[in-house]
Design an enzyme around this catalytic site. Structure first.
Site: not given
Ligand code: NDP
Ligand code: GDR
Length: 330
Positions: A13, A133, A135, A157, A286
């Site tokens: 999702t 990630s 991160e 995280y 943060r």
């Molecule tokens: P999202 O936050 O959009 O999606 C996270 C998903 O995990 C949702 O479907 C959520 O379900 C589900 N989820 C959360 N907790 C649980 C649980 N306890 N049991 C089952 N399902 C759960 O993440 P992204 O699609 O952006 O990212 C996908 C993955 O890649 C994540 O693991 C993220 O940490 C990792 N990642 C993402 C990056 C990015 O830039 N997007 C970069 C690097 C890694 P629900 O909809 O119900 O909340």
């Molecule tokens: P990140 O993404 O922490 O890199 O993790 P996010 O977009 O939350 O933050 C990126 C940077 O922007 C700065 N920032 C803010 N961030 C948010 N969310 N809200 C604000 O208002 C704001 N202002 C400034 C943050 O401090 C940070 O430096 C994402 C997630 O998708 C992770 O699950 C994934 O692993 C990493 O990207 C790669």
């Protein structure tokens, strides 16, 4: 006709889950997705798949489960018997992980272990993809991070993702599993969660342009990220599981930009000056942040032929335009 491959996606999702499901269905897979019960609808990103052609619909199954609950995971593994597993589920918000560190570790770190151990105990011979990630690199000294760059995680995280990364390698080395880590740098899209900074900005720009909002409150504008497009990145996930050998890859564009750059590009794209609208709010800082990330995606290009198609400028434009369209459609 050969049997269709079955893929199991956790986190279906979410942003990536929805794009990956579309990709795998287009390749003829049967896709099984794990969803959680929630009091309000959490399937908006995949509703269009359910409502598409009858054939596609019959290849798309959703089952209830949770990464914190091994009994549900084991039951699903046993009944689906997948050929490929994509573990995308996580508590994925870095800032929120400081508020709920234990839950984040339970889902994001132990969740991966529960899946791998379930596969081992049940003898499920699937190929396993772990959503690792950038991160994990955290406070890095490297100008560009690659597969061999040391980790220095800066949040609950990121620490959880480091555990999931190593347990994936451990199961590969200990039990000969085809288990790999995709270390993905930030990737975004019009389906990005609304509290991540890029989507927060693109939505605010659209609303300000439409006269519905006056200000955008942000935290650290100096942080630099390597931002790519989620649609490109899910292809890399699939490619990793099609290789002859299980190996880990970093995936990114090779370009870095600050949050300020993103803000400027987004406001400029609709003819506005960001300085008139953006305010700094300490609530969005943060306890520890990651200041700089830039990927060296050389290995993915060399070994898999993967390259990003969408770069920064087009990404910002795509997101702002999609949010403007969404407002118009209301
Ligand atoms: P999202 O936050 O959009 O999606 C996270 C998903 O995990 C949702 O479907 C959520 O379900 C589900 N989820 C959360 N907790 C649980 C649980 N306890 N049991 C089952 N399902 C759960 O993440 P992204 O699609 O952006 O990212 C996908 C993955 O890649 C994540 O693991 C993220 O940490 C990792 N990642 C993402 C990056 C990015 O830039 N997007 C970069 C690097 C890694 P629900 O909809 O119900 O909340
Ligand atoms: P990140 O993404 O922490 O890199 O993790 P996010 O977009 O939350 O933050 C990126 C940077 O922007 C700065 N920032 C803010 N961030 C948010 N969310 N809200 C604000 O208002 C704001 N202002 C400034 C943050 O401090 C940070 O430096 C994402 C997630 O998708 C992770 O699950 C994934 O692993 C990493 O990207 C790669």
């Amino acid at each position: 006709m050969p049997e269709a491959k079955r893929a199991l996606i956790t986190g279906i999702t979410g942003q990536d889950g929805s794009y990956l499901a579309e990709l795998l269905l287009s390749k003829g897979y049967q896709v099984w997705g794990i969803i959680r019960r929630s009091s309000s609808l959490n399937t908006s990103r995949i509703e269009h798949i359910r409502r598409s052609s009858p054939e596609q619909e019959s290849n798309f199954q959703l089952v209830y489960g949770d990464l914190t609950d091994s009994s549900s995971l084991n039951q699903i593994l046993q009944s689906v018997q997948p050929h490929e597993i994509y573990n995308l589920a996580a508590q994925s918000h870095v800032k929120v992980s400081f508020e709920v560190p234990e839950y984040t570790a339970d889902t994001t770190a132990l969740g991966a272990l529960r899946l791998l151990e379930g596969m081992r105990q049940l003898g499920v011979k699937a190929r396993y993809y772990q959503a690792s990630s950038s991160e994990m690199f955290g406070q890095t000294e490297a100008d560009a991070q690659k597969e061999t760059t040391p980790f220095h995680p800066r949040s609950p995280y990121a620490c959880s993702k480091v555990f999931a990364y190593w347990i994936t390698i451990n199961y590969r080395e200990s039990y000969g599993m085809f288990a790999v880590n995709g270390i993905l740098f930030n990737h975004e899209s019009p389906r990005r969660g609304e509290t991540f900074v890029t989507r927060k900005i693109s939505m605010a720009v659209a609303r300000i342009k439409a006269g519905l909002q006056d200000k955008l409150y942000l935290g650290n504008l100096d942080a630099q990220r390597d931002w790519g497009y989620a649609g490109d990145y899910v292809e890399a996930m699939w490619m990793m599981l099609q290789q002859d050998q299980p190996e880990d890859y970093v995936i990114g564009t090779g370009e870095t930009h600050s949050v300020r750059d993103f803000v400027e590009e987004a406001f400029t794209s609709v003819g506005l000056d960001w300085r008139d609208y953006v305010e700094i709010d300490p609530r969005f800082f943060r306890p520890a942040d990651v200041e700089y990330l830039r990927c060296d995606p050389g290995k993915a290009k060399r070994k898999m032929g993967w390259e990003p198609r969408v770069k920064f400028h087009e990404l910002v434009k795509m997101m702002v335009e999609a949010d403007l369209e969404e407002l118009k459609a209301r």
